[in-house]
Design an enzyme around this catalytic site. Sequence first.
Site, PDB file in Angstrom:
ATOM      1  N   THR A   1      16.913 -32.104 -30.032  1.00 40.56           N
ATOM      2  CA  THR A   1      15.572 -31.722 -30.463  1.00 40.56           C
ATOM      3  C   THR A   1      15.572 -30.943 -31.764  1.00 40.56           C
ATOM      4  OG1 THR A   1      15.714 -29.775 -29.028  1.00 40.56           O
ATOM      5  CG2 THR A   1      14.606 -31.724 -28.148  1.00 40.56           C
TER       6      THR A   1
ATOM      7  N   ASP B   1      11.864 -40.371 -23.020  1.00 40.23           N
ATOM      8  CA  ASP B   1      10.446 -40.000 -23.063  1.00 40.23           C
ATOM      9  C   ASP B   1       9.605 -41.020 -23.817  1.00 40.23           C
ATOM     10  OD1 ASP B   1      10.938 -37.705 -21.690  1.00 40.23           O
ATOM     11  OD2 ASP B   1      10.432 -36.321 -23.309  1.00 40.23           O
ATOM     12  N   PRO B   2       8.744 -41.764 -23.125  1.00 42.91           N
ATOM     13  CA  PRO B   2       7.802 -42.628 -23.849  1.00 42.91           C
ATOM     14  C   PRO B   2       6.881 -41.855 -24.788  1.00 42.91           C
ATOM     15  CG  PRO B   2       7.959 -43.307 -21.554  1.00 42.91           C
ATOM     16  CD  PRO B   2       8.713 -42.011 -21.667  1.00 42.91           C
TER      17      PRO B   2
ATOM     18  N   TYR C   1       1.529 -37.385   6.248  1.00 41.33           N
ATOM     19  CA  TYR C   1       0.131 -37.686   5.951  1.00 41.33           C
ATOM     20  C   TYR C   1      -0.022 -38.556   4.706  1.00 41.33           C
ATOM     21  CZ  TYR C   1       0.176 -34.200   2.194  1.00 41.33           C
ATOM     22  OH  TYR C   1       0.460 -33.490   1.053  1.00 41.33           O
TER      23      TYR C   1
END
Length: 616
Positions: A296, A385-386, A416
């Site tokens: 990043t 990541d799209p 449930y």
Amino acid sequence: MTDPINVKALFLGPKSENYAFFKEMLNYLMDDHAAWRRYFHPDDAPVVTGEEQGRPDFAATLQKTREALIDLAGNLQLSSTPWFSPRYLGHMNADTLIAANLGYMLTLLYNPNNCAYEGSPATTALEIEVGRQLAKLMGYDPERAWGHITSGGTVANYEGLWLARNLKSIPMAIRACRPELVAGMDDWRLLNLPAGEILDLADRAKAAGCFDEMRRRSVRGAGMAGGGLGKVLVPQSKHYSWTKAVDILGIGQDNLISVPVRDDYRMDVKALERVIDGLIAAGTPILAVVAVVGTTEEGAVDEVDEIVRLRERCAARGVWFYLHIDAAYGGYARSLFLDGEDRFMDFAALAGGRGERTTLDGDWLAREVCEAFRAMPEAESITVDPHKLGYVPYAAGAVVARDRRIVELISYFAAYVFEKSDDNPMLLGSYIMEGSKAGAAVAAVWMAHRVVPLNRDGYGRIIGDSIEGAYRFYRSLLETPPMDVAGRRFEVIPLARPDINIVDYAFHEIGNGSLDAMNRLNEAIYEQCSYKSGPLYITDFITSKTSLTSGEYGDTPRSFVARAGIAAGEWERLQSVYILRSCILTPYLTSHTTYETCWENFMDAMERIIGRICGR
């Protein structure tokens, strides 16, 4: 073979050039959805009558909605970031695909929740399909792999480590409930079994009728109190989510080891080998190694192929570790290397050009980057990541695993919500970390993939254009002469050659020996090229920033500081260098006119800003 695409037809465009088509499709989706509502039991009487719609309080309520929308539009226009513009070279954002936006907008009207099939029968099926598409993009067999959409790369990384943690504990759990299945294996052997062998053992436990007991005795039932599963090795360039992941999953930050990176900010595989050798000598198992494909901060691509070869050498010594690839940023770039039949291409076929256009000097892509992408299928799981290089709106991350049997080690069933069965991929919520999740995000990814092929003829064109634009920008930084401002000379120094499409750099006054002064200069530049200077809509050029500190990177940044002519003592004193970071996701900088205009805007902005800083 896939049909060619025109990249400029995929986006609304910096000047809304494709507005007419986009609006036409918006009208279509609203008309289509409205008809869907009208024709659900068409004989039912309308609930809202014309007489009620004519009442003053009805009109006043609609007016409140109109006024709120106008206020929101004003706030968004005043304060939002213009991702769509070639002037925006900041974070990992760009214009998003028309197809993805329309898919999201249409689907949100249906409000599906992809936690349970009964709440999202259409989009849950799409999520399974998208998971297989991403698995194929990563080089996995889509019939054997597993993948799904998450809220982002952070949750995807959590899930990757969740898989690794639970898998690592299975052999010990099997010995506790069916010791005959692992007869003759000591602790070290059990903690170093390859993933395939562990999953085969789990199948044998299932056949023996002790699968549930095995899971109860694994870390998912017994917890991490006993520890002993080993260390998690990550590069210094890791995303912050990994520090949180070991905390959340009970592994502990003391068991997270940062491996040094080289001057190119890729993981130093020799340093990784030294760390592994030390752990083996100490009798400490390795839970997982994380490689990053597209850091990043720098966009660096770790040498996955070298890490795979290192694992093979370790396996020959009886040592095995889970390999996860954090390709949240760079994963979609694998499409660059896939031909029209989705086969991984030879580097020689890539180096000369993409499609019909020859790339800049033919050297925008490094062979070692190609080989890293080629080796990605050797990992047990991958984050992608799209909403980054997939050009899909937020929020859409994803995780894929090579062997879908592994999800049985993390699956849960809520009575449930789910109807339990032995193998039902529609029970999506039982296999994932999140509960309620937007089906609209899945539809956006599905639409993007439907329009843009996941190979060099589709995404490869978009991402290839962005990488070429980044490389042009990098070359311009290298070649630009020093800037004269108020009798002082300033140079710009790139951090490293981009592996994909992030370019880091810093300005420096020639002759200045103070790292503190250099940091202040670049911080002041950033403040004039970001939200700190006021509304971004009036900013000439927009970038982002980061700091490379010794706490994260050790002494790796020292060589960059030295290239500015700053003494080593300055680095040792401050141990932090402030860097400007340009993520160049825009596909528009391959046009000479557009690129030259962008570069001129950049240099003009830098000269004005430095002039103001210097008090000219």
